[in-house]
Design a protein around this motif. Sequence first.
Motif, PDB file in Angstrom:
ATOM      1  N   ALA A  93       0.853  -1.569   0.162  1.00  0.00           N
ATOM      2  CA  ALA A  93      -0.130  -0.050  -0.422  1.00  0.00           C
ATOM      3  C   ALA A  93       0.807   1.348  -0.043  1.00  0.00           C
ATOM      4  O   ALA A  93       0.500   2.043  -0.663  1.00  0.00           O
ATOM      5  CB  ALA A  93      -0.773  -0.111   1.146  1.00  0.00           C
ATOM      6  N   ARG A  94       1.303   1.026   0.770  1.00  0.00           N
ATOM      7  CA  ARG A  94       2.577   2.677   0.903  1.00  0.00           C
ATOM      8  C   ARG A  94       3.845   2.550  -0.097  1.00  0.00           C
ATOM      9  O   ARG A  94       4.064   3.799  -0.893  1.00  0.00           O
ATOM     10  CB  ARG A  94       4.234   2.002   2.121  1.00  0.00           C
ATOM     11  N   LEU A 132       1.623   1.329  -3.177  1.00  0.00           N
ATOM     12  CA  LEU A 132       1.119   2.131  -5.108  1.00  0.00           C
ATOM     13  C   LEU A 132       1.021   3.774  -4.374  1.00  0.00           C
ATOM     14  O   LEU A 132      -0.276   4.115  -4.647  1.00  0.00           O
ATOM     15  CB  LEU A 132       0.291   0.976  -4.865  1.00  0.00           C
ATOM     16  N   GLY A 133       1.080   4.243  -2.441  1.00  0.00           N
ATOM     17  CA  GLY A 133       0.141   5.251  -3.017  1.00  0.00           C
ATOM     18  C   GLY A 133      -1.544   5.280  -2.354  1.00  0.00           C
ATOM     19  O   GLY A 133      -2.492   5.731  -2.838  1.00  0.00           O
ATOM     20  N   VAL A 134      -2.403   4.190  -1.755  1.00  0.00           N
ATOM     21  CA  VAL A 134      -3.733   3.563  -1.524  1.00  0.00           C
ATOM     22  C   VAL A 134      -2.888   2.991   0.155  1.00  0.00           C
ATOM     23  O   VAL A 134      -2.336   3.032   0.642  1.00  0.00           O
ATOM     24  CB  VAL A 134      -4.057   2.658  -2.200  1.00  0.00           C
ATOM     25  N   SER A 135      -4.355   2.806   0.498  1.00  0.00           N
ATOM     26  CA  SER A 135      -4.708   2.716   1.828  1.00  0.00           C
ATOM     27  C   SER A 135      -4.695   1.451   1.911  1.00  0.00           C
ATOM     28  O   SER A 135      -5.151   0.706   1.428  1.00  0.00           O
ATOM     29  CB  SER A 135      -5.633   3.447   2.617  1.00  0.00           C
ATOM     30  N   PRO A 136      -4.135   1.156   2.831  1.00  0.00           N
ATOM     31  CA  PRO A 136      -4.413  -0.781   3.324  1.00  0.00           C
ATOM     32  C   PRO A 136      -5.461  -1.446   3.081  1.00  0.00           C
ATOM     33  O   PRO A 136      -6.248  -2.651   2.413  1.00  0.00           O
ATOM     34  CB  PRO A 136      -3.422  -1.006   4.472  1.00  0.00           C
ATOM     35  N   THR A 137      -6.706  -0.787   3.412  1.00  0.00           N
ATOM     36  CA  THR A 137      -8.121  -0.888   3.219  1.00  0.00           C
ATOM     37  C   THR A 137      -8.561  -1.374   2.387  1.00  0.00           C
ATOM     38  O   THR A 137      -9.105  -1.550   1.650  1.00  0.00           O
ATOM     39  CB  THR A 137      -9.022   0.300   3.966  1.00  0.00           C
ATOM     40  N   THR A 138      -7.511  -0.053   1.195  1.00  0.00           N
ATOM     41  CA  THR A 138      -8.535  -0.413   0.081  1.00  0.00           C
ATOM     42  C   THR A 138      -7.619  -1.202  -0.821  1.00  0.00           C
ATOM     43  O   THR A 138      -8.638  -1.608  -1.999  1.00  0.00           O
ATOM     44  CB  THR A 138      -8.081   1.289  -1.017  1.00  0.00           C
ATOM     45  N   VAL A 139      -6.565  -1.321  -0.220  1.00  0.00           N
ATOM     46  CA  VAL A 139      -6.095  -3.394  -0.890  1.00  0.00           C
ATOM     47  C   VAL A 139      -7.334  -4.264  -0.619  1.00  0.00           C
ATOM     48  O   VAL A 139      -7.805  -5.136  -1.625  1.00  0.00           O
ATOM     49  CB  VAL A 139      -4.719  -3.656  -0.525  1.00  0.00           C
ATOM     50  N   ARG A 140      -7.633  -3.880   0.559  1.00  0.00           N
ATOM     51  CA  ARG A 140      -8.373  -5.463   1.233  1.00  0.00           C
ATOM     52  C   ARG A 140      -9.626  -5.411   0.505  1.00  0.00           C
ATOM     53  O   ARG A 140      -9.987  -6.729   0.265  1.00  0.00           O
ATOM     54  CB  ARG A 140      -8.039  -5.498   2.436  1.00  0.00           C
ATOM     55  N   SER A 141     -10.128  -3.991   0.524  1.00  0.00           N
ATOM     56  CA  SER A 141     -11.688  -3.770  -0.189  1.00  0.00           C
ATOM     57  C   SER A 141     -12.065  -4.279  -1.816  1.00  0.00           C
ATOM     58  O   SER A 141     -12.441  -4.832  -2.524  1.00  0.00           O
ATOM     59  CB  SER A 141     -12.138  -2.134  -0.316  1.00  0.00           C
ATOM     60  N   TRP A 142     -10.783  -3.850  -2.597  1.00  0.00           N
ATOM     61  CA  TRP A 142     -10.446  -4.371  -3.733  1.00  0.00           C
ATOM     62  C   TRP A 142     -10.376  -6.435  -3.855  1.00  0.00           C
ATOM     63  O   TRP A 142     -10.786  -6.295  -4.957  1.00  0.00           O
ATOM     64  CB  TRP A 142      -8.775  -4.231  -4.866  1.00  0.00           C
ATOM     65  N   ASP A 143      -9.754  -7.119  -2.615  1.00  0.00           N
ATOM     66  CA  ASP A 143      -9.397  -8.244  -2.714  1.00  0.00           C
ATOM     67  C   ASP A 143     -10.380  -8.541  -3.032  1.00  0.00           C
ATOM     68  O   ASP A 143     -11.127  -9.881  -3.073  1.00  0.00           O
ATOM     69  CB  ASP A 143      -8.419  -8.296  -1.638  1.00  0.00           C
ATOM     70  N   ARG A 144     -11.602  -8.086  -1.803  1.00  0.00           N
ATOM     71  CA  ARG A 144     -12.856  -8.774  -1.755  1.00  0.00           C
ATOM     72  C   ARG A 144     -13.895  -8.642  -2.283  1.00  0.00           C
ATOM     73  O   ARG A 144     -14.609  -9.962  -3.057  1.00  0.00           O
ATOM     74  CB  ARG A 144     -13.362  -8.309  -0.117  1.00  0.00           C
TER      75      ARG A 144
END
Length: 323
Positions: free
Chosen positions: A16-17, A19-31
């Motif tokens: 996340a660091r 790519l400049g996104v929050s970890p929450t965004t990464v997990r949301s895209w996964d889900r």
Amino acid sequence: MTEGAGGAGITTGALARRLGVSPTTVRSWDRRYGIGPAVRADGRHRRWAPRDVAVLEEMCRLTAAGVPPAEAARTALGAPPEPTAPPEPPEPVRAPPPTGEVRAGHRGLARAAVRLDGPALEALLSEAVAEHGPVTAWEELMMPALHAVGRTWESSGDRYVEVEHLLSWHVSTALRRAAVTGRVRHPGAGPVLLACAPAEQHTLPLEALAAGLAERGLPVRMFGAAVPAEALDAAVRRTGPAAVALWAQARSTADHALARHVASTGFGLRGARTAPLVLLAGPGWAGRTPAPGTVRPTGLREALDLLSRRYGDEDGATARAGA
């Protein structure tokens, strides 16, 4: 991309660091879209292998260019770029190549701004200030990202104004937070007054100066944008400052008469009257020889060193307040 021990890949936070996104965004895209790692350590913890990272980089590039997330996910999963390909900056921001330790992260900051990802901006800026201090964070992370976004806005027919406004607000928040923390090492001394010239609206460079002064433990009073001449005169007479930093972004806003007036304003007991040192801060003051009692620093660090010496800190590089 360096993988973890045994080829397990990198963590969600590290990705996340990058790519400049929050970890929450990464997990949301996964889900929501299945943009996730192929392997999870211990069956639970996400570990991102190079191919997984390549898919997510493509997802970021597409969403930053305005593609809806669901469509971007389908495209990224169907035709991911080669894992060995270098990461691309998102369109429309075209940031200059990184040149310093912290500056290497400014593309991630610009990416987060383009996505209007406020939580990611907050996390990236807070981490940079905490780890490197506000001055280095300003010079190598915040300014490059602001310049990249500003150039995009100027070249795109006033598009992406919201991106610049959001990024500026979060930068200001991080700098102001840094400016009000720490211990003042000269509590009885006159402060440094920071003010924009009467017709000047740009405050972020002064906010960086305020944060740098706080980091060195020096007393500061920030008055912000477009300070009327009468108000600045009253503040000088009431506080008896050691110095006044007057910011002008353009020559049209540089008020030389006001600078001379402030530099000649005396205060204190009869027989021991003194006047503040006036720093002509910003590019608007260029082109004229500084008047007596005024100096024109070439940058933030020179300004901080001048002000440190004003308080007897001859080395100009005191440890962070509160450390």
